[in-house]
Write an enzyme that holds these catalytic residues in place. Structure first.
Site, short mmCIF file in Angstrom:
data_model
loop_
_atom_site.label_atom_id
_atom_site.label_comp_id
_atom_site.label_asym_id
_atom_site.label_seq_id
_atom_site.Cartn_x
_atom_site.Cartn_y
_atom_site.Cartn_z
N PRO A 281 0.84 -1.21 0.00
CA PRO A 281 0.00 0.00 0.00
C PRO A 281 0.88 1.25 0.00
O PRO A 281 1.55 1.54 0.98
CB PRO A 281 -0.81 -0.13 1.30
CG PRO A 281 0.01 -1.02 2.16
CD PRO A 281 0.76 -1.94 1.27
N ASP A 457 5.99 2.25 2.02
CA ASP A 457 5.10 1.11 2.25
C ASP A 457 4.38 1.33 3.57
O ASP A 457 4.98 1.27 4.64
CB ASP A 457 5.93 -0.18 2.28
CG ASP A 457 5.08 -1.43 2.37
OD1 ASP A 457 3.88 -1.33 2.71
OD2 ASP A 457 5.60 -2.53 2.09
N HIS A 458 3.07 1.56 3.47
CA HIS A 458 2.31 1.92 4.67
C HIS A 458 2.09 0.73 5.60
O HIS A 458 1.58 0.89 6.72
CB HIS A 458 0.95 2.50 4.28
CG HIS A 458 0.47 3.58 5.20
ND1 HIS A 458 1.07 3.85 6.41
CD2 HIS A 458 -0.56 4.46 5.10
CE1 HIS A 458 0.45 4.84 7.01
NE2 HIS A 458 -0.56 5.23 6.24
N ARG A 459 2.48 -0.49 5.18
CA ARG A 459 2.38 -1.63 6.09
C ARG A 459 3.38 -1.52 7.22
O ARG A 459 3.12 -1.99 8.34
CB ARG A 459 2.61 -2.94 5.33
CG ARG A 459 1.54 -3.28 4.30
CD ARG A 459 1.92 -4.53 3.53
NE ARG A 459 3.17 -4.36 2.78
CZ ARG A 459 3.71 -5.31 2.02
NH1 ARG A 459 3.13 -6.51 1.94
NH2 ARG A 459 4.82 -5.08 1.35
N VAL A 461 5.67 1.51 7.42
CA VAL A 461 6.05 2.91 7.65
C VAL A 461 4.77 3.71 7.88
O VAL A 461 3.97 3.88 6.96
CB VAL A 461 6.84 3.48 6.46
CG1 VAL A 461 7.19 4.95 6.72
CG2 VAL A 461 8.09 2.67 6.21
#
Length: 487
Positions: A281, A457-459, A461
């Site tokens: 994401p 990467d929003h998983r 960060v």
């Protein structure tokens, strides 16, 4: 993987090796040798393109080239034999190459056992074993007569008519104009695809390529008259009295479109970008920053004797700023391990630099960039860019990256929303540096300004962490002295 097999005491074969990390195929770009050439151990015999880079392959023994199994432009699976070497030349007559034997018509009794495995052919990966048995063809035509029939058929297709048609009795039944003695026309996969798209039967096309291979030009030549005749056939019932010259000329799709096979670096880019975009994401944040002081520092470094012999540019300072920002926020330098459901934090930085090359976009990286001084970093950047532009980047140089910089500013672009390199957690895009009005010390002045974009990467960060990293990079570029105080 072993890339050699010993077919006899005299002949040895060299297989397509795995020149990368788990690569399954490679395209033969260029042969540097031909049958009959003498080769020595370690001599480069061909250049191949993998999904990552172009690589030169050396032969591991001495001898004389007996056979090249595939022509240039062919994609070959890892483990397939690509060249045969006569390691004991002069010890007797050499057998005919397998590719040549595959084209010779052989009439065998039906009771004879079919050969096992794949038979080497000139084009493609070989003929798969089949349970279907065919009857041998009856009779063969003499070469001059076959050539005359083929020429007559092609002339008729081109709309010129046959100047000297061959007697019908001399042409063997079921022997198409473009088919070799073996029955199946010889053509590369892209040419077969083109013929299929244009509705052309390759058996009706006379080959003009080397060794009887049908080329794209042959297919276009056969398609042109067919396309020109189609409108006339449709229009004649409506207006039979209208002359053919009054009809508008038909334009074939091949003249309006170009189809390029997806392979090599382009195929790898597509797979990587799709995989990244639909797996991680993405979040992208932007910041516009005054880099006037950074540009002054770049000008001063160019005059510094300690930086003599290396290339100094804004990218060098930006790379150093990102490394300092990662040191202040080490959690951003990580990767998501889906299989083990773990976040893998990296205690080293392999800094990737996106490079545009004639073969497409590649991302080689500077190993352990965090440990390098400014002159060492400048030298590594220079070597990386030069190697990439020359097309000599090795697969190892593109493996193991942890974070990437893409400099879209060199194209005059303000910024973008970069896609993560697979396996990495962040990528920094640098826009064009332009002179713009800027409020500086309470007054509007012309300043050198750029826009930075950080995708992450929003998983693994969060927005706060990503914002801190981007803000730190911007702060360093605005006040380069922070390279000292923060480092």
């Amino acid at each position: 993987m072993t890339t050699m097999t010993e077919t006899s005491a005299r002949f040895r074969e060299f297989k397509m090796p795995d020149v990368g990390e788990g690569l399954t195929e490679a395209e033969i770009l260029k042969w540097f040798v031909q049958p009959g050439d003498t080769v020595t151990d370690g001599q480069v015999v061909c250049e191949v393109e993998t999904a990552k880079a172009a690589v030169e392959l050396p032969i591991p023994f001495d001898g004389v080239v007996h056979e090249l199994r595939f022509p240039e432009g062919t994609t070959v699976d890892v483990g397939q034999v690509i060249i045969a070497i006569d390691v004991a030349p002069g010890s007797g007559d050499a057998p005919a190459p397998a590719a040549a034997l595959a084209q010779e018509p052989v009439e065998a009794p039906e009771a004879e056992a079919e050969p096992k495995g794949r038979t080497p052919v000139l084009v493609g990966y070989g003929v798969a074993e089949s349970s279907t048995k065919r009857r041998p063809r009856k009779g063969t035509a003499a070469a001059p007569e076959a050539a005359a029939v083929a020429a007559a058929v092609q002339a008729e297709l081109n709309g010129h008519g046959a100047s000297a048609p061959a007697p019908a009795a001399t042409a063997p039944a079921g022997a198409p104009a473009g088919a070799p003695a073996g029955g199946r026309p010889l053509a590369k996969p892209p040419v077969r695809k083109l013929a299929k798209d244009l509705g052309i039967d390759l058996a009706t096309v006379v080959p003009t390529g080397k060794d009887g291979i049908i080329t794209r030009e042959d297919v276009h030549a056969a398609a042109a008259p067919a396309a020109a005749e189609a409108p006339a056939a449709v229009a004649s019932p409506v207006a039979p009295e209208a002359p053919a010259a009054a009809l508008p000329a038909a334009v074939s799709d091949s003249a309006r479109e170009t189809r390029i096979p997806v392979k090599g670096v382009r195929k790898a880019i597509a797979q990587a970008m799709v995989g990244s975009a639909f797996t991680a994401p993405h979040v992208t944040e932007f910041v516009t920053v005054d880099v006037t002081r950074t540009m002054k520092l770049v000008a001063e470094l160019k005059e510094d004797k300690d930086m003599a012999g290396v290339r100094v540019n804004p990218l060098l300072v930006i790379a150093k700023a990102l490394l300092v920002a990662i040191k202040r926020n080490p959690e951003v330098n990580a990767a998501w391990d889906e299989a083990n459901q773990e976040i893998v934090q990296k205690h080293y930085v392999n800094l990737g630099i996106a490079a545009a090359t004639p073969r497409g976009l590649i991302v080689p990286n500077i190993k352990d960039a965090h440990d390098k001084t400014l002159p060492q970093l400048a030298e590594a950047l220079g070597d990386l860019v030069t190697t990439a532009r020359d097309g000599k980047t090795s697969p190892a140089a593109m493996a193991g990256g942890t974070v990437t910089i893409t400099n879209v500013g060199v194209f005059g672009v303000d910024t973008g929303t970069p896609i993560l390199n697979p396996g990495e957690s962040a990528i920094l895009a640098v826009g064009a540096i332009k002179l713009q009005p800027w409020v500086h010390k309470g007054k509007v002045k012309p300043r050198q300004v750029t826009t930075l974009a950080l995708s992450f990467d929003h998983r693994l960060v969060d927005g706060e962490l990503g914002s801190k990293v981007l803000a730190d990079v911007a702060a360093i570029l605005e006040q380069p002295k922070r390279l000292i105080t923060w480092a």
